[in-house]
Design a protein around this motif. Structure first.
Motif, short mmCIF file in Angstrom:
data_model
loop_
_atom_site.label_atom_id
_atom_site.label_comp_id
_atom_site.label_asym_id
_atom_site.label_seq_id
_atom_site.Cartn_x
_atom_site.Cartn_y
_atom_site.Cartn_z
N ARG A 188 -6.11 -2.53 3.56
CA ARG A 188 -4.77 -3.12 3.58
C ARG A 188 -4.68 -4.30 4.55
O ARG A 188 -3.86 -5.20 4.35
CB ARG A 188 -3.72 -2.06 3.91
CG ARG A 188 -3.79 -1.40 5.27
CD ARG A 188 -2.75 -0.30 5.35
NE ARG A 188 -2.69 0.33 6.67
CZ ARG A 188 -1.56 0.50 7.34
NH1 ARG A 188 -0.42 0.07 6.85
NH2 ARG A 188 -1.56 1.11 8.51
N PRO A 231 0.80 -1.23 0.00
CA PRO A 231 0.00 0.00 0.00
C PRO A 231 0.83 1.28 0.00
O PRO A 231 0.33 2.34 -0.39
CB PRO A 231 -0.81 -0.12 1.31
CG PRO A 231 -0.87 -1.57 1.59
CD PRO A 231 0.46 -2.10 1.14
N LEU A 264 -6.08 2.35 -0.60
CA LEU A 264 -5.55 1.11 -0.07
C LEU A 264 -4.73 1.36 1.19
O LEU A 264 -4.79 0.59 2.16
CB LEU A 264 -4.70 0.40 -1.13
CG LEU A 264 -4.17 -0.99 -0.78
CD1 LEU A 264 -5.30 -1.95 -0.48
CD2 LEU A 264 -3.31 -1.55 -1.93
#
Length: 335
Positions: free
Chosen positions: A101, A59, A68
């Motif tokens: 994430r 990420p 993300l």
């Protein structure tokens, strides 16, 4: 005094649940192959590093979408604006912001660790089928150095932190005149560990794949004659151990951080497995909970240094009394 006892007892039970999740991988491999996997702690370490890779490194890359790394829709930003920093709702919103994430990290860790377990079984263990069990055990001992060195080469030896897999809200309540303090993520970790443990036990006891594992453990030649693919059973056991190790690694990473020394955790869990019985899931669960509580009580009364030797002292006492563990199957060799 009683309140402190309850506090440390709960801490011990939460630790014991994680020990049980780690131990289930060792038991699964042993039940299928009769091999004690000394490198299981390092499979867990790789699971933690895979979680770190997909939850933190990926990420953070320039090509990764911004949501993300931190999902911050307008309603969440507005909701957080009026909340105090340490409120339970704020902790939940922080977790929701990290949820993309976290899910990517767990999925990546599961897939990558499953592949790693499959490769180890196919490349290193399967060629030794039919050979001495001792030779296969020594391969797992050699894996310790290989996996430890590989982790340091790939990710370096620096410690790192990862996002919690559940909201880390503080939970406080008074009991026996003492304030009990817990974290929500620890309770969720405990619940996840126990649910996974129960699911694996149910799989081994009630499904066709689990019956094949048990049959292979009893007698490989007979299992072959009944049409069971023993190599597939071996592979299934290693993949099962690796995927549970990935979840355990992610949980340990949130509790202790990540470093190559995380693999050493497997040795204390191996002592717990010996205490419970190498082929007994129920025995291992009991042993894990007992050791978790004993460690917590030792830390309370004598300090953390003494708590580290509790698993080894406990297993020595139990093995003197019952050499095959609390609920392990007693094997008798006749000449």
């Amino acid at each position: 005094m009683m309140g402190q006892f309850v506090q440390f007892a709960i801490n011990g039970l939460m630790a014991g649940a994680i020990y049980a999740l780690i131990a289930v991988g060792i038991v699964s491999v042993y039940k299928a192959t009769k091999v004690v996997n000394f490198a299981h702690g390092y499979l867990i370490m790789f699971g933690a590093y895979f979680y770190f890779t997909f939850a933190v490194i990926v990420p953070g890359q320039p090509w990764a979408p911004g949501w993300l790394a931190s999902w911050q829709p307008g309603w969440m930003v507005e909701m957080r604006g009026d909340l105090p920093m340490f409120s339970p709702v704020a902790a939940v919103l922080d977790w929701v912001a990290n949820l993309p994430r976290i899910l990517l990290g767990l999925a990546g860790a599961l897939v990558c660790n499953a592949i790693l377990g499959r490769v180890i079984e196919r490349v290193l263990m399967r060629p030794l089928m039919g050979q001495s069990i001792f030779a296969m055990i020594m391969v797992t001992v050699g894996l310790i150095s290989i996996l430890s060195g590989a982790a340091q080469l790939i990710w370096t030896a620096d410690a790192a932190s990862v996002p919690y897999i559940a909201p880390n809200m503080p939970i406080r309540f008074e009991l026996f005149g003492t304030m009990i303090f817990l974290f929500g993520t620890d309770l969720v970790n405990m619940a996840v560990a126990l649910l996974l443990f129960g699911g694996i036990v149910a799989f081994v006891k009630f499904t066709k794949g689990g019956i094949a594992i048990r049959a292979t453990a009893e007698d490989q030649s007979t299992a072959y004659s009944m049409g069971i693919s023993v190599p597939k059973v071996f592979s299934r056991a290693w993949v099962l151990a690796s995927t549970t190790g990935a979840i355990a690694g992610a949980i340990l990473a949130t509790r202790n951080g990540i470093s190559p020394s995380l693999g050493l955790f497997g040795f204390s869990v191996l002592a717990i497995v010996l205490m419970g019985g190498l082929d007994s899931y129920v025995g291992v669960l009991i042993a894990a909970m007992v050791v978790g509580v004993l460690e917590a009580m030792t830390q309370w009364q004598m300090g953390g240094g003494w708590a580290e030797i509790v698993p080894y002292v406990t297993v020595l006492v139990v093995l003197i009394w019952r050499p095959h563990g609390l609920m392990g199957q007693k094997e008798v060799e006749r000449i």
